[in-house]
Structure formats: structure tokens, C-alpha cells
Design a protein around this motif. Structure first.
Motif, PDB file in Angstrom:
ATOM      1  N   LEU A   1       0.755  -1.111  -0.253  1.00 35.65           N
ATOM      2  CA  LEU A   1       0.058  -0.156  -0.581  1.00 35.65           C
ATOM      3  C   LEU A   1       0.632   1.458   0.088  1.00 35.65           C
ATOM      4  O   LEU A   1       1.838   1.211   0.959  1.00 35.65           O
ATOM      5  N   VAL A   2       0.670   1.927  -0.498  1.00 30.76           N
ATOM      6  CA  VAL A   2       1.582   3.509  -1.099  1.00 30.76           C
ATOM      7  C   VAL A   2       0.682   4.726  -1.137  1.00 30.76           C
ATOM      8  O   VAL A   2      -0.386   4.860  -1.702  1.00 30.76           O
ATOM      9  N   GLU A   3       0.682   5.109  -0.114  1.00 31.45           N
ATOM     10  CA  GLU A   3       0.033   6.511   0.361  1.00 31.45           C
ATOM     11  C   GLU A   3       0.266   7.958  -0.336  1.00 31.45           C
ATOM     12  O   GLU A   3       1.128   8.051  -0.451  1.00 31.45           O
ATOM     13  N   SER A   4      -0.674   8.709  -0.471  1.00 28.75           N
ATOM     14  CA  SER A   4      -0.086  10.408  -0.826  1.00 28.75           C
ATOM     15  C   SER A   4      -1.106  11.091  -0.260  1.00 28.75           C
ATOM     16  O   SER A   4      -2.087  10.759  -0.261  1.00 28.75           O
ATOM     17  N   GLY A   5      -0.802  12.310  -0.158  1.00 26.56           N
ATOM     18  CA  GLY A   5      -1.143  13.386   0.147  1.00 26.56           C
ATOM     19  C   GLY A   5      -1.068  13.511   1.398  1.00 26.56           C
ATOM     20  O   GLY A   5       0.046  13.106   2.751  1.00 26.56           O
ATOM     21  N   GLY A   6      -1.462  14.088   2.340  1.00 24.38           N
ATOM     22  CA  GLY A   6      -1.252  14.356   3.466  1.00 24.38           C
ATOM     23  C   GLY A   6      -0.715  15.890   3.910  1.00 24.38           C
ATOM     24  O   GLY A   6      -0.329  16.522   2.560  1.00 24.38           O
ATOM     25  N   GLY A   7      -0.549  16.788   5.295  1.00 27.58           N
ATOM     26  CA  GLY A   7       0.285  17.602   5.183  1.00 27.58           C
ATOM     27  C   GLY A   7      -0.033  18.870   6.009  1.00 27.58           C
ATOM     28  O   GLY A   7      -0.783  18.156   7.088  1.00 27.58           O
ATOM     29  N   LEU A   8       0.025  20.142   5.583  1.00 33.99           N
ATOM     30  CA  LEU A   8      -0.865  20.634   6.791  1.00 33.99           C
ATOM     31  C   LEU A   8      -1.014  21.467   5.908  1.00 33.99           C
ATOM     32  O   LEU A   8      -1.227  22.379   5.294  1.00 33.99           O
ATOM     33  N   VAL A   9      -2.230  22.204   6.981  1.00 26.29           N
ATOM     34  CA  VAL A   9      -4.069  23.036   6.302  1.00 26.29           C
ATOM     35  C   VAL A   9      -4.121  23.138   7.757  1.00 26.29           C
ATOM     36  O   VAL A   9      -3.776  22.619   9.000  1.00 26.29           O
ATOM     37  N   GLN A  10      -4.549  24.682   7.155  1.00 23.89           N
ATOM     38  CA  GLN A  10      -5.665  25.416   8.639  1.00 23.89           C
ATOM     39  C   GLN A  10      -7.379  24.762   8.629  1.00 23.89           C
ATOM     40  O   GLN A  10      -7.386  24.441   7.999  1.00 23.89           O
ATOM     41  N   ALA A  11      -6.844  24.928  10.022  1.00 27.85           N
ATOM     42  CA  ALA A  11      -8.806  24.553  10.566  1.00 27.85           C
ATOM     43  C   ALA A  11      -9.668  25.058   9.241  1.00 27.85           C
ATOM     44  O   ALA A  11      -9.852  26.028   8.745  1.00 27.85           O
ATOM     45  N   GLY A  12     -10.618  24.267   8.373  1.00 26.82           N
ATOM     46  CA  GLY A  12     -11.878  24.467   8.018  1.00 26.82           C
ATOM     47  C   GLY A  12     -11.519  24.353   6.587  1.00 26.82           C
ATOM     48  O   GLY A  12     -12.184  24.268   6.140  1.00 26.82           O
TER      49      GLY A  12
ATOM     50  N   THR B   1      -7.829   1.305  -6.140  1.00 25.59           N
ATOM     51  CA  THR B   1      -7.002   2.322  -4.982  1.00 25.59           C
ATOM     52  C   THR B   1      -8.356   3.343  -4.678  1.00 25.59           C
ATOM     53  O   THR B   1      -9.348   3.146  -4.819  1.00 25.59           O
ATOM     54  N   VAL B   2      -7.867   4.296  -3.573  1.00 24.02           N
ATOM     55  CA  VAL B   2      -8.533   4.512  -1.871  1.00 24.02           C
ATOM     56  C   VAL B   2      -8.116   5.849  -1.757  1.00 24.02           C
ATOM     57  O   VAL B   2      -7.169   6.219  -1.886  1.00 24.02           O
ATOM     58  N   SER B   3      -9.184   6.620  -1.916  1.00 19.96           N
ATOM     59  CA  SER B   3      -9.162   7.892  -1.529  1.00 19.96           C
ATOM     60  C   SER B   3      -9.685   8.374  -0.447  1.00 19.96           C
ATOM     61  O   SER B   3     -10.578   8.258  -0.192  1.00 19.96           O
ATOM     62  N   LEU B   4      -9.543   9.532   0.437  1.00 22.12           N
ATOM     63  CA  LEU B   4      -9.924  10.049   1.402  1.00 22.12           C
ATOM     64  C   LEU B   4     -10.375  11.537   1.111  1.00 22.12           C
ATOM     65  O   LEU B   4      -9.678  12.576   1.368  1.00 22.12           O
ATOM     66  N   GLN B   5     -11.322  11.998   0.973  1.00 25.98           N
ATOM     67  CA  GLN B   5     -11.474  14.018   1.034  1.00 25.98           C
ATOM     68  C   GLN B   5     -11.348  14.380   1.985  1.00 25.98           C
ATOM     69  O   GLN B   5     -12.825  13.724   2.712  1.00 25.98           O
ATOM     70  N   MET B   6     -11.292  15.039   2.613  1.00 23.13           N
ATOM     71  CA  MET B   6     -11.192  15.516   3.733  1.00 23.13           C
ATOM     72  C   MET B   6     -11.636  16.778   3.680  1.00 23.13           C
ATOM     73  O   MET B   6     -10.861  17.760   3.619  1.00 23.13           O
ATOM     74  N   MET B   7     -12.745  17.451   4.422  1.00 22.23           N
ATOM     75  CA  MET B   7     -12.958  18.858   4.066  1.00 22.23           C
ATOM     76  C   MET B   7     -13.401  19.850   6.076  1.00 22.23           C
ATOM     77  O   MET B   7     -13.677  18.648   6.586  1.00 22.23           O
ATOM     78  N   GLY B   8     -13.103  20.552   5.926  1.00 27.43           N
ATOM     79  CA  GLY B   8     -13.625  21.278   7.153  1.00 27.43           C
ATOM     80  C   GLY B   8     -12.966  20.472   8.588  1.00 27.43           C
ATOM     81  O   GLY B   8     -13.652  19.980   9.090  1.00 27.43           O
ATOM     82  N   LEU B   9     -11.319  20.459   8.299  1.00 31.38           N
ATOM     83  CA  LEU B   9     -10.831  19.677   9.052  1.00 31.38           C
ATOM     84  C   LEU B   9     -10.701  20.295  10.494  1.00 31.38           C
ATOM     85  O   LEU B   9     -10.935  21.832  10.108  1.00 31.38           O
ATOM     86  N   LYS B  10     -10.582  19.842  11.314  1.00 31.44           N
ATOM     87  CA  LYS B  10     -10.174  20.700  13.171  1.00 31.44           C
ATOM     88  C   LYS B  10      -9.330  20.298  13.385  1.00 31.44           C
ATOM     89  O   LYS B  10      -8.396  19.203  13.174  1.00 31.44           O
ATOM     90  N   PRO B  11      -8.516  20.538  14.161  1.00 32.77           N
ATOM     91  CA  PRO B  11      -6.998  20.806  15.041  1.00 32.77           C
ATOM     92  C   PRO B  11      -7.333  19.406  15.458  1.00 32.77           C
ATOM     93  O   PRO B  11      -6.115  17.802  15.469  1.00 32.77           O
TER      94      PRO B  11
ATOM     95  N   THR C   1       1.000   8.461   6.791  1.00 28.41           N
ATOM     96  CA  THR C   1       1.250   9.725   6.464  1.00 28.41           C
ATOM     97  C   THR C   1       0.381  10.914   7.546  1.00 28.41           C
ATOM     98  O   THR C   1      -0.463  11.413   7.697  1.00 28.41           O
ATOM     99  N   GLN C   2       1.199  11.784   7.639  1.00 26.64           N
ATOM    100  CA  GLN C   2       0.792  12.696   8.591  1.00 26.64           C
ATOM    101  C   GLN C   2      -0.056  13.902   7.985  1.00 26.64           C
ATOM    102  O   GLN C   2       0.413  14.693   7.498  1.00 26.64           O
ATOM    103  N   VAL C   3      -0.990  14.026   9.176  1.00 21.06           N
ATOM    104  CA  VAL C   3      -2.497  15.433   8.824  1.00 21.06           C
ATOM    105  C   VAL C   3      -2.243  15.799   9.962  1.00 21.06           C
ATOM    106  O   VAL C   3      -1.783  15.965  10.523  1.00 21.06           O
ATOM    107  N   THR C   4      -1.846  17.100   9.786  1.00 17.23           N
ATOM    108  CA  THR C   4      -1.744  18.300  10.810  1.00 17.23           C
ATOM    109  C   THR C   4      -2.825  19.210  10.544  1.00 17.23           C
ATOM    110  O   THR C   4      -2.228  20.171   9.440  1.00 17.23           O
ATOM    111  N   VAL C   5      -3.351  19.894  11.189  1.00 22.76           N
ATOM    112  CA  VAL C   5      -4.293  20.954  11.309  1.00 22.76           C
ATOM    113  C   VAL C   5      -4.500  22.269  11.741  1.00 22.76           C
ATOM    114  O   VAL C   5      -4.585  21.249  13.764  1.00 22.76           O
ATOM    115  N   SER C   6      -3.948  23.336  11.491  1.00 29.51           N
ATOM    116  CA  SER C   6      -3.257  24.338  12.906  1.00 29.51           C
ATOM    117  C   SER C   6      -4.646  25.115  13.326  1.00 29.51           C
ATOM    118  O   SER C   6      -5.397  24.973  12.108  1.00 29.51           O
ATOM    119  N   SER C   7      -4.612  25.271  13.992  1.00 24.26           N
ATOM    120  CA  SER C   7      -6.171  26.423  14.635  1.00 24.26           C
ATOM    121  C   SER C   7      -5.602  27.496  14.345  1.00 24.26           C
ATOM    122  O   SER C   7      -4.865  28.534  13.840  1.00 24.26           O
TER     123      SER C   7
END
Length: 123
Positions: A4-15, A77-87, A117-123
Motif C-alpha cells: 500500500l502506497v499512500e500520498s497526500g497529507g500535510g499541514l492545513v489550517q482549520a476549516g 485505489t482508495v481515497s479520502l477527501q477531508m473537508m472542514g478539518l479540525k485540529p 502519512t501525517q495530517v496536521t491541522v492548525s488552529s
């Protein structure tokens, strides 16, 4: 064996939004369910969203209405669309694939995992 090979992730602001993808390769014929789990520091790994080979989905209550899991027609292939992200969504996200195992004494699933894969949501 399944890889399994993942891609995506990263740093994003809340929302904000992010999209994770995971491609499976190898012996994938017996894979029936794929999806995503996550693990935050000091916490146990938890289910985020999974999708079966017939398209049925299951989501954690905490992400319902914000996250959408999908799978391509080939089913590898499986994907995850993430919206309205929270800390509180901050975690390492792991791709998961479940393979049916049947022997004379056992019937169940074997889990394969991506590297995370790391997902970081900043407030």
C-alpha cells in the motif's frame, strides 16, 4: 503480499481540505475492504472510514459529513477527501486493506497497512 502506497497529507489550517490517496499492488484479488485509520499521539489507532468492494461505507461519527471515502472502479485505489478539518483531526493516517483468508481451520481477514502519512491541522 499486498503493498500500500499512500500520498497526500500535510499541514492545513482549520476549516481547510486535504485529499489522501492509497494505491494497492501485489496480490490484490482477495482484497475486499479498503479504507483509512488514524492514530494521534498518545491514542490508539481508530477507524476513520472504510469502503467495501460493493461500495458500502462506514465512517467514524467524528468525521461524518466532513470526510468522504471512495474507491476506483478497479478497486485497488482508495481515497479520502477531508473537508472542514479540525485540529482534533491531526494524526498519522494509515491506509488499510483487508484480505479474506480461508484455511481448513480459520476464516477471517488479514490486514495490510500503509506506512502512514501525517495530517496536521492548525488552529
Amino acid at each position: 503480499q499486498v503493498q500500500l502506497v499512500e500520498s497526500g497529507g500535510g499541514l492545513v489550517q482549520a476549516g481547510g481540505s486535504l485529499r489522501l490517496s492509497c494505491a494497492a499492488s501485489g496480490s490484490i484479488l482477495k482484497i475486499h475492504t479498503m479504507g483509512w485509520y488514524r492514530q494521534a499521539p498518545g491514542k490508539q489507532r481508530e477507524l476513520v472510514a472504510i469502503i467495501s468492494s460493493n461500495g458500502s461505507t462506514n465512517y467514524a461519527d467524528s468525521v461524518k459529513g466532513r470526510f468522504t471515502v471512495s474507491r476506483d472502479n478497479a478497486g485497488n485505489t482508495v481515497s479520502l477527501q477531508m473537508m472542514g478539518l479540525k485540529p482534533q483531526d491531526t494524526a498519522v493516517y494509515y491506509c488499510n486493506a483487508k484480505e479474506e483468508v480461508v484455511t481448513w481451520s480459520f476464516r477471517g481477514d488479514h490486514d495490510y497497512w500503509g506506512q502512514g502519512t501525517q495530517v496536521t491541522v492548525s488552529s
